[in-house]
Design a protein around this motif. Structure first.
Motif, PDB file in Angstrom:
ATOM      1  N   MET A   1       0.846  -1.184   0.000  1.00  0.00           N
ATOM      2  CA  MET A   1       0.000   0.000   0.000  1.00  0.00           C
ATOM      3  C   MET A   1       0.885   1.238   0.000  1.00  0.00           C
ATOM      4  SD  MET A   1      -1.933   0.609   3.709  1.00  0.00           S
ATOM      5  CE  MET A   1      -2.430  -1.079   3.719  1.00  0.00           C
ATOM      6  N   THR A   2       0.649   2.112  -0.961  1.00  0.00           N
ATOM      7  CA  THR A   2       1.476   3.300  -1.143  1.00  0.00           C
ATOM      8  C   THR A   2       0.607   4.548  -1.043  1.00  0.00           C
ATOM      9  OG1 THR A   2       2.972   2.093  -2.617  1.00  0.00           O
ATOM     10  CG2 THR A   2       3.063   4.494  -2.683  1.00  0.00           C
ATOM     11  N   LEU A   3       1.046   5.490  -0.237  1.00  0.00           N
ATOM     12  CA  LEU A   3       0.309   6.748  -0.144  1.00  0.00           C
ATOM     13  C   LEU A   3       0.617   7.620  -1.355  1.00  0.00           C
ATOM     14  CD1 LEU A   3       0.818   7.639   3.622  1.00  0.00           C
ATOM     15  CD2 LEU A   3      -1.351   7.144   2.508  1.00  0.00           C
ATOM     16  N   PRO A   4      -0.384   8.316  -1.887  1.00  0.00           N
ATOM     17  CA  PRO A   4      -0.118   9.222  -2.997  1.00  0.00           C
ATOM     18  C   PRO A   4       0.707  10.421  -2.547  1.00  0.00           C
ATOM     19  CG  PRO A   4      -2.425   9.358  -2.313  1.00  0.00           C
ATOM     20  CD  PRO A   4      -1.809   8.234  -1.554  1.00  0.00           C
ATOM     21  N   THR A   5       1.721  10.751  -3.332  1.00  0.00           N
ATOM     22  CA  THR A   5       2.558  11.925  -3.099  1.00  0.00           C
ATOM     23  C   THR A   5       2.747  12.635  -4.427  1.00  0.00           C
ATOM     24  OG1 THR A   5       4.649  10.787  -3.522  1.00  0.00           O
ATOM     25  CG2 THR A   5       3.802  10.700  -1.258  1.00  0.00           C
ATOM     26  N   LEU A   6       3.318  13.827  -4.390  1.00  0.00           N
ATOM     27  CA  LEU A   6       3.575  14.542  -5.639  1.00  0.00           C
ATOM     28  C   LEU A   6       4.516  13.751  -6.535  1.00  0.00           C
ATOM     29  CD1 LEU A   6       3.918  18.250  -4.440  1.00  0.00           C
ATOM     30  CD2 LEU A   6       1.928  17.129  -5.471  1.00  0.00           C
ATOM     31  N   ASP A   7       5.437  13.003  -5.929  1.00  0.00           N
ATOM     32  CA  ASP A   7       6.409  12.237  -6.716  1.00  0.00           C
ATOM     33  C   ASP A   7       5.755  11.095  -7.484  1.00  0.00           C
ATOM     34  OD1 ASP A   7       8.497  13.824  -5.888  1.00  0.00           O
ATOM     35  OD2 ASP A   7       9.029  12.519  -4.203  1.00  0.00           O
ATOM     36  N   LYS A  11       1.707  12.964 -13.798  1.00  0.00           N
ATOM     37  CA  LYS A  11       0.632  13.438 -14.667  1.00  0.00           C
ATOM     38  C   LYS A  11      -0.516  12.421 -14.759  1.00  0.00           C
ATOM     39  CE  LYS A  11       3.516  16.418 -17.559  1.00  0.00           C
ATOM     40  NZ  LYS A  11       2.908  17.656 -17.030  1.00  0.00           N
ATOM     41  N   GLY A  12      -0.531  11.482 -13.824  1.00  0.00           N
ATOM     42  CA  GLY A  12      -1.592  10.486 -13.817  1.00  0.00           C
ATOM     43  C   GLY A  12      -2.864  11.023 -13.192  1.00  0.00           C
ATOM     44  N   PRO A  13      -3.783  10.142 -12.825  1.00  0.00           N
ATOM     45  CA  PRO A  13      -5.066  10.575 -12.260  1.00  0.00           C
ATOM     46  C   PRO A  13      -4.885  11.246 -10.897  1.00  0.00           C
ATOM     47  CG  PRO A  13      -5.157   8.284 -12.984  1.00  0.00           C
ATOM     48  CD  PRO A  13      -3.722   8.683 -13.004  1.00  0.00           C
ATOM     49  N   PHE A  14      -5.868  12.005 -10.498  1.00  0.00           N
ATOM     50  CA  PHE A  14      -5.972  12.506  -9.134  1.00  0.00           C
ATOM     51  C   PHE A  14      -6.157  11.305  -8.208  1.00  0.00           C
ATOM     52  CE2 PHE A  14     -10.051  12.355 -11.233  1.00  0.00           C
ATOM     53  CZ  PHE A  14     -10.841  11.647 -10.343  1.00  0.00           C
ATOM     54  N   PHE A  15      -6.026  11.528  -6.898  1.00  0.00           N
ATOM     55  CA  PHE A  15      -6.337  10.455  -5.958  1.00  0.00           C
ATOM     56  C   PHE A  15      -7.630  10.779  -5.230  1.00  0.00           C
ATOM     57  CE2 PHE A  15      -3.663  13.330  -3.485  1.00  0.00           C
ATOM     58  CZ  PHE A  15      -4.214  13.343  -2.217  1.00  0.00           C
ATOM     59  N   LEU A  16      -8.198   9.765  -4.609  1.00  0.00           N
ATOM     60  CA  LEU A  16      -9.489   9.886  -3.943  1.00  0.00           C
ATOM     61  C   LEU A  16      -9.366   9.522  -2.471  1.00  0.00           C
ATOM     62  CD1 LEU A  16     -12.634  10.258  -4.151  1.00  0.00           C
ATOM     63  CD2 LEU A  16     -12.743   7.786  -4.570  1.00  0.00           C
ATOM     64  N   PRO A  46      -5.659   6.192  -7.337  1.00  0.00           N
ATOM     65  CA  PRO A  46      -5.211   5.851  -5.986  1.00  0.00           C
ATOM     66  C   PRO A  46      -6.306   6.197  -4.969  1.00  0.00           C
ATOM     67  CG  PRO A  46      -3.501   7.061  -7.169  1.00  0.00           C
ATOM     68  CD  PRO A  46      -4.743   7.166  -8.000  1.00  0.00           C
ATOM     69  N   TYR A  47      -6.501   5.331  -3.979  1.00  0.00           N
ATOM     70  CA  TYR A  47      -7.637   5.482  -3.068  1.00  0.00           C
ATOM     71  C   TYR A  47      -7.208   5.333  -1.616  1.00  0.00           C
ATOM     72  CZ  TYR A  47     -12.008   4.209  -0.682  1.00  0.00           C
ATOM     73  OH  TYR A  47     -13.067   4.133   0.200  1.00  0.00           O
ATOM     74  N   ILE A  48      -7.687   6.273  -0.780  1.00  0.00           N
ATOM     75  CA  ILE A  48      -7.511   6.219   0.670  1.00  0.00           C
ATOM     76  C   ILE A  48      -8.900   6.120   1.296  1.00  0.00           C
ATOM     77  CG2 ILE A  48      -6.661   7.419   2.721  1.00  0.00           C
ATOM     78  CD1 ILE A  48      -4.692   8.929   0.897  1.00  0.00           C
ATOM     79  N   PHE A  49      -9.127   5.079   2.096  1.00  0.00           N
ATOM     80  CA  PHE A  49     -10.433   4.898   2.739  1.00  0.00           C
ATOM     81  C   PHE A  49     -10.551   5.803   3.945  1.00  0.00           C
ATOM     82  CE2 PHE A  49     -13.143   2.867   5.952  1.00  0.00           C
ATOM     83  CZ  PHE A  49     -14.326   2.742   5.236  1.00  0.00           C
ATOM     84  N   LYS A  50     -11.675   6.542   4.028  1.00  0.00           N
ATOM     85  CA  LYS A  50     -11.885   7.508   5.095  1.00  0.00           C
ATOM     86  C   LYS A  50     -13.033   7.104   6.009  1.00  0.00           C
ATOM     87  CE  LYS A  50     -13.790  11.225   7.160  1.00  0.00           C
ATOM     88  NZ  LYS A  50     -15.156  11.402   7.692  1.00  0.00           N
ATOM     89  N   GLY A  51     -12.838   7.283   7.307  1.00  0.00           N
ATOM     90  CA  GLY A  51     -13.912   7.103   8.273  1.00  0.00           C
ATOM     91  C   GLY A  51     -13.501   7.723   9.592  1.00  0.00           C
TER      92      GLY A  51
END
Length: 269
Positions: A1-7, A11-16, A46-51
């Protein structure tokens, strides 16, 4: 599992960053996570689950606050492990940082608390990523001091900044899109909270209102001006959600919205 970063975003998709407002039950958390995980994997988002394991900022004394801190945190942890997803939850006091960090990957600082130095420092000291929501009373440019507080404690920290609108009178919010490039200039991923930005807070009924019909409008505009991520609270049936149902996106509408946002993203990169 990788967190989205600027690196790794490039130029790919946004993350959610998405999920229900509060953790209401194990079954609901897994239902939402399974649906969004399938959609985002198919789209390459890229997806981060929120709760939220607990809702500390409630209008009325009898408003729903949670099912129990550890019980909710264990559900967040189980979702993350089952779907190999990073997870995020809010913290409200410095003493909560270490507790929540044992279960999730990103600690979120609520907008009303974004100036709380001890809270930001405690979050940074856990070594977890920190998502700071911009105060409804602050400009994007002024958020650099919050970023500095986190990086002072942990120079290697992954920091996100999230806009959720600015107070407009006593009972409304407005989104000033100048805030997104101002925060992007701090070299951190910038997220648009497309659901809380449409709240109608401080209603005399004691229940926060919202304008969920405008979620798509807020999201499209945010992607168009360069947001790196989108934050959306969603629920299979917002009318029965225990928290913030008035501004949630119905879960069955998420896929169509993301398809439109990808087309906007492709047009600007």
């Amino acid at each position: 599992m990788t967190l989205p970063t600027l690196d790794n975003l490039g130029k790919g998709p946004f993350f959610l960053m998405a999920g229900s407002c509060a953790i209401e039950s194990n079954d609901l958390a897994f239902e939402i996570a399974e649906k969004i995980d399938g959609i985002t994997k198919a789209m390459g988002i890229p997806y981060i689950f929120k709760g939220s394991y607990r809702k500390a900022n409630r209008t009325k004394i009898d408003s729903f606050t949670g099912i129990g801190d550890i019980k909710a945190l264990e559900i967040l942890q189980a979702v993350g492990k089952h779907y190999s997803l990073p997870t995020v939850t809010d913290i409200h006091e410095s003493a909560e940082a270490a507790m929540a960090a044992a279960y999730v990957d990103v600690l979120q600082i609520p907008a009303f608390l974004c100036r709380q130095t001890d809270l930001l420092a405690a979050a940074a000291q856990t070594g977890k990523a920190v998502n700071i929501k911009k105060g409804q009373f602050m400009s994007g440019a002024s958020m650099r001091f919050a970023v500095e507080k986190v990086l002072h404690e942990n120079p290697e920290a992954v920091v996100y900044l999230t806009d959720r609108g600015n107070s407009f009178g006593y009972g409304d919010l407005v989104v000033d899109y100048r805030n997104l490039p101002e925060m992007s200039a701090m070299n951190v991923p910038v997220i648009m909270d497309c659901t809380h930005s449409l709240q109608r807070p401080n209603q005399t009924t004691g229940i926060t209102g919202g304008q969920p019909a405008l979620i798509e409008t807020i999201a499209k505009a945010a992607i168009a001006v360069g947001a790196d991520g989108i934050f959306i609270e969603t629920h299979p049936n917002p009318s029965v959600a225990k928290s913030d149902g008035a501004n949630m996106l119905p879960l069955d509408q998420l896929e169509g919205l993301l398809e439109k946002l990808l087309r906007v993203r492709e047009a600007i990169v």
